[in-house]
Design a protein around this motif. Structure first.
Motif, mmCIF file in Angstrom:
data_model
loop_
_atom_site.group_PDB
_atom_site.id
_atom_site.type_symbol
_atom_site.label_atom_id
_atom_site.label_comp_id
_atom_site.label_asym_id
_atom_site.label_seq_id
_atom_site.Cartn_x
_atom_site.Cartn_y
_atom_site.Cartn_z
ATOM 1 N N ARG A 1 -2.838 2.297 14.605
ATOM 2 C CA ARG A 1 -1.602 2.062 15.365
ATOM 3 C C ARG A 1 -0.786 3.338 15.490
ATOM 4 O O ARG A 1 -0.150 3.587 16.506
ATOM 5 C CB ARG A 1 -0.774 0.975 14.697
ATOM 6 C CG ARG A 1 -1.345 -0.425 14.851
ATOM 7 C CD ARG A 1 -0.393 -1.482 14.286
ATOM 8 N NE ARG A 1 0.876 -1.472 14.997
ATOM 9 C CZ ARG A 1 1.916 -2.246 14.641
ATOM 10 N NH1 ARG A 1 1.817 -3.061 13.595
ATOM 11 N NH2 ARG A 1 3.033 -2.214 15.334
ATOM 12 N N THR A 2 -0.823 4.147 14.404
ATOM 13 C CA THR A 2 -0.045 5.375 14.429
ATOM 14 C C THR A 2 -0.783 6.487 15.153
ATOM 15 O O THR A 2 -0.188 7.448 15.602
ATOM 16 C CB THR A 2 0.284 5.827 12.992
ATOM 17 O OG1 THR A 2 -0.955 5.982 12.250
ATOM 18 C CG2 THR A 2 1.163 4.807 12.296
ATOM 19 N N VAL B 1 -16.610 -0.606 4.483
ATOM 20 C CA VAL B 1 -15.229 -0.728 4.966
ATOM 21 C C VAL B 1 -14.261 0.056 4.085
ATOM 22 O O VAL B 1 -13.386 0.769 4.577
ATOM 23 C CB VAL B 1 -14.815 -2.217 5.031
ATOM 24 C CG1 VAL B 1 -13.327 -2.344 5.347
ATOM 25 C CG2 VAL B 1 -15.634 -2.944 6.084
ATOM 26 N N ILE B 2 -14.420 -0.066 2.756
ATOM 27 C CA ILE B 2 -13.559 0.673 1.833
ATOM 28 C C ILE B 2 -13.726 2.177 2.044
ATOM 29 O O ILE B 2 -12.781 2.955 1.886
ATOM 30 C CB ILE B 2 -13.886 0.287 0.374
ATOM 31 C CG1 ILE B 2 -13.476 -1.165 0.110
ATOM 32 C CG2 ILE B 2 -13.162 1.206 -0.609
ATOM 33 C CD1 ILE B 2 -13.945 -1.701 -1.223
ATOM 34 N N GLY B 3 -14.945 2.571 2.452
ATOM 35 C CA GLY B 3 -15.212 3.978 2.713
ATOM 36 C C GLY B 3 -14.625 4.507 3.998
ATOM 37 O O GLY B 3 -14.792 5.690 4.315
ATOM 38 N N GLY B 4 -13.948 3.655 4.758
ATOM 39 C CA GLY B 4 -13.237 4.122 5.944
ATOM 40 C C GLY B 4 -13.933 3.893 7.268
ATOM 41 O O GLY B 4 -13.394 4.255 8.314
ATOM 42 N N THR B 5 -15.122 3.298 7.264
ATOM 43 C CA THR B 5 -15.805 3.011 8.523
ATOM 44 C C THR B 5 -15.123 1.847 9.228
ATOM 45 O O THR B 5 -14.853 0.811 8.616
ATOM 46 C CB THR B 5 -17.291 2.658 8.276
ATOM 47 O OG1 THR B 5 -17.935 3.784 7.669
ATOM 48 C CG2 THR B 5 -18.004 2.319 9.576
ATOM 49 N N VAL C 1 -10.201 -10.361 -6.476
ATOM 50 C CA VAL C 1 -9.816 -8.951 -6.516
ATOM 51 C C VAL C 1 -10.584 -8.164 -5.466
ATOM 52 O O VAL C 1 -10.019 -7.343 -4.728
ATOM 53 C CB VAL C 1 -10.069 -8.365 -7.920
ATOM 54 C CG1 VAL C 1 -9.759 -6.876 -7.930
ATOM 55 C CG2 VAL C 1 -9.239 -9.093 -8.959
ATOM 56 N N LYS C 2 -11.895 -8.417 -5.360
ATOM 57 C CA LYS C 2 -12.732 -7.710 -4.394
ATOM 58 C C LYS C 2 -12.273 -8.009 -2.965
ATOM 59 O O LYS C 2 -12.193 -7.119 -2.113
ATOM 60 C CB LYS C 2 -14.187 -8.130 -4.569
ATOM 61 C CG LYS C 2 -15.190 -7.279 -3.810
ATOM 62 C CD LYS C 2 -16.611 -7.793 -4.008
ATOM 63 C CE LYS C 2 -16.995 -7.821 -5.456
ATOM 64 N NZ LYS C 2 -18.393 -8.279 -5.640
ATOM 65 N N GLY C 3 -11.941 -9.268 -2.714
ATOM 66 C CA GLY C 3 -11.460 -9.652 -1.393
ATOM 67 C C GLY C 3 -10.151 -8.976 -1.042
ATOM 68 O O GLY C 3 -9.948 -8.532 0.092
ATOM 69 N N LEU C 4 -9.255 -8.869 -2.019
ATOM 70 C CA LEU C 4 -7.971 -8.205 -1.782
ATOM 71 C C LEU C 4 -8.161 -6.722 -1.480
ATOM 72 O O LEU C 4 -7.463 -6.160 -0.622
ATOM 73 C CB LEU C 4 -7.060 -8.383 -3.007
ATOM 74 C CG LEU C 4 -6.520 -9.795 -3.242
ATOM 75 C CD1 LEU C 4 -5.770 -9.871 -4.565
ATOM 76 C CD2 LEU C 4 -5.605 -10.222 -2.094
ATOM 77 N N VAL C 5 -9.110 -6.092 -2.168
ATOM 78 C CA VAL C 5 -9.381 -4.671 -1.925
ATOM 79 C C VAL C 5 -9.882 -4.473 -0.496
ATOM 80 O O VAL C 5 -9.463 -3.536 0.195
ATOM 81 C CB VAL C 5 -10.412 -4.140 -2.937
ATOM 82 C CG1 VAL C 5 -10.880 -2.740 -2.544
ATOM 83 C CG2 VAL C 5 -9.826 -4.122 -4.334
ATOM 84 N N ILE C 6 -10.745 -5.358 -0.039
ATOM 85 C CA ILE C 6 -11.260 -5.272 1.334
ATOM 86 C C ILE C 6 -10.134 -5.453 2.339
ATOM 87 O O ILE C 6 -10.024 -4.712 3.327
ATOM 88 C CB ILE C 6 -12.355 -6.329 1.575
ATOM 89 C CG1 ILE C 6 -13.548 -6.060 0.664
ATOM 90 C CG2 ILE C 6 -12.816 -6.325 3.032
ATOM 91 C CD1 ILE C 6 -14.573 -7.176 0.681
ATOM 92 N N LEU D 1 -6.404 -3.346 6.401
ATOM 93 C CA LEU D 1 -5.017 -3.210 6.840
ATOM 94 C C LEU D 1 -4.602 -1.742 6.945
ATOM 95 O O LEU D 1 -3.878 -1.355 7.866
ATOM 96 C CB LEU D 1 -4.084 -3.955 5.877
ATOM 97 C CG LEU D 1 -4.129 -5.482 5.955
ATOM 98 C CD1 LEU D 1 -3.310 -6.103 4.819
ATOM 99 C CD2 LEU D 1 -3.613 -5.976 7.303
ATOM 100 N N MET D 2 -5.088 -0.931 6.018
ATOM 101 C CA MET D 2 -4.786 0.501 6.077
ATOM 102 C C MET D 2 -5.405 1.140 7.320
ATOM 103 O O MET D 2 -4.780 1.981 7.970
ATOM 104 C CB MET D 2 -5.296 1.196 4.814
ATOM 105 C CG MET D 2 -4.497 0.875 3.559
ATOM 106 S SD MET D 2 -5.199 1.606 2.063
ATOM 107 C CE MET D 2 -4.978 3.347 2.414
#
Length: 290
Positions: A289-290, A229-233, A272-277, A282-283
């Motif tokens: 959306r844009t 997920v962090i990798g953008g998938t 911290v790990k959960g917040l990063v995910i 969200l990003m």
């Protein structure tokens, strides 16, 4: 900047080694998630395969021949367990989340039963060199992670199957109208994930020269999904990259390492790990959306 110990070559090497175990599995998970699925059983699967491989190794005896056979058996077991997940979802028409949640419990239970809940230790003197060895001063698991990433990228971006995976994840109905065998494509993503788990099981068990059935692979599924997920998938499927997953795995490894170097309580590291995910998801949402 926060820690003077971070950029020490030995620390960087250790980070890359730790990243490689979950990173290898994340490469396979990328295919599953792009196709619109998910596999929660990878952590339990790595424990089960690890125990079976070490037991087989002890049965075969010492020597490189035994190690080679054990490595081959690990990959075959990964294919079998991955195929089981794929068959349940494709033929049984069970949602991947539910199917792999069930097999996660089954695989972990079988691991504890087969090992009698005790640590399984390898008696092969050559086995530790597989996951604990170095080539050109870089750990072998790191080289393997890089090599598999290149293969995964070629499959995903430069093969018909890779394009079919993206098509199925984007819109399965449209993909079926395009004469794509949806079930076959979806099934094979779980097989690919199983292969990567089998390879990671060898690297992890050989590094430790043992497998603890209760702890091996524990919560690996969370780290693997986080790296993807962090990798953008996109969790909704349809798009993602192998190199994005590689970067995601490295970012996650760096975060864990920095938290340890800064003396952050291990009980807070999950936060911290959960917040990063959450930030990564969200990003993605804002970008869509844009």
């Amino acid at each position: 900047m926060a820690s003077e110990h971070f950029l020490i070559p030995r620390n960087i090497t250790n980070v890359l080694r730790q990243v490689s175990y979950t990173g290898i599995i994340a490469l396979g998970m990328t295919f599953v998630i792009i196709a619109g699925g998910i596999d929660l059983s990878v952590g339990s699967m790595i424990a089960l395969i690890g125990v079976l491989v070490v037991m087989l190794l002890n049965y075969l005896g010492d020597g490189w021949t035994a190690v080679t056979l054990a490595i081959g058996a690990s990959v075959v077991l990964g294919v079998i367990f991955g195929a089981i997940n794929g068959l349940i979802t494709v033929k049984g028409r069970v949602a991947a989340f539910i199917a792999t949640l069930a097999t996660m419990s089954v695989y972990r239970s079988l691991t504890l039963y087969i090992s009698d809940a005790g640590e399984v230790v390898s008696r092969n003197t050559f086995y530790p060199e597989v996951g604990g060895g170095y080539w050109l001063s870089i750990p072998i698991p790191v080289w393997l992670f890089l090599g598999l990433a290149i293969i995964g990228h070629l499959i995903l971006r430069h093969s018909a199957y890779g394009r079919h995976v993206c098509a199925v994840g984007s819109n399965a109905k449209v993909a079926s109208y395009s004469a794509i065998n949806i079930n076959r494509v979806y099934f094979l993503t779980f097989v690919i994930a199983g292969i990567t788990v089998g390879i990671a099981a060898v690297m992890l068990s050989s590094r430790l020269n043992s497998v603890s059935p209760g702890d091996a692979g524990l919560f690996y599924e969370l780290d693997v999904i986080a790296a993807v997920v962090i990798g953008g998938t996109s969790l909704s499927g349809g798009k993602g990259t192998i190199w994005g997953t590689v970067i995601g795995a490295i970012i996650l490894g760096i975060i864990n390492n920095m938290l340890n170097l800064l003396g952050v309580s291990p009980y807070l590291q999950g936060t911290v790990k959960g917040l990063v995910i959450l930030i990564a998801v969200l990003m993605q949402f804002q970008k869509n959306r844009t």
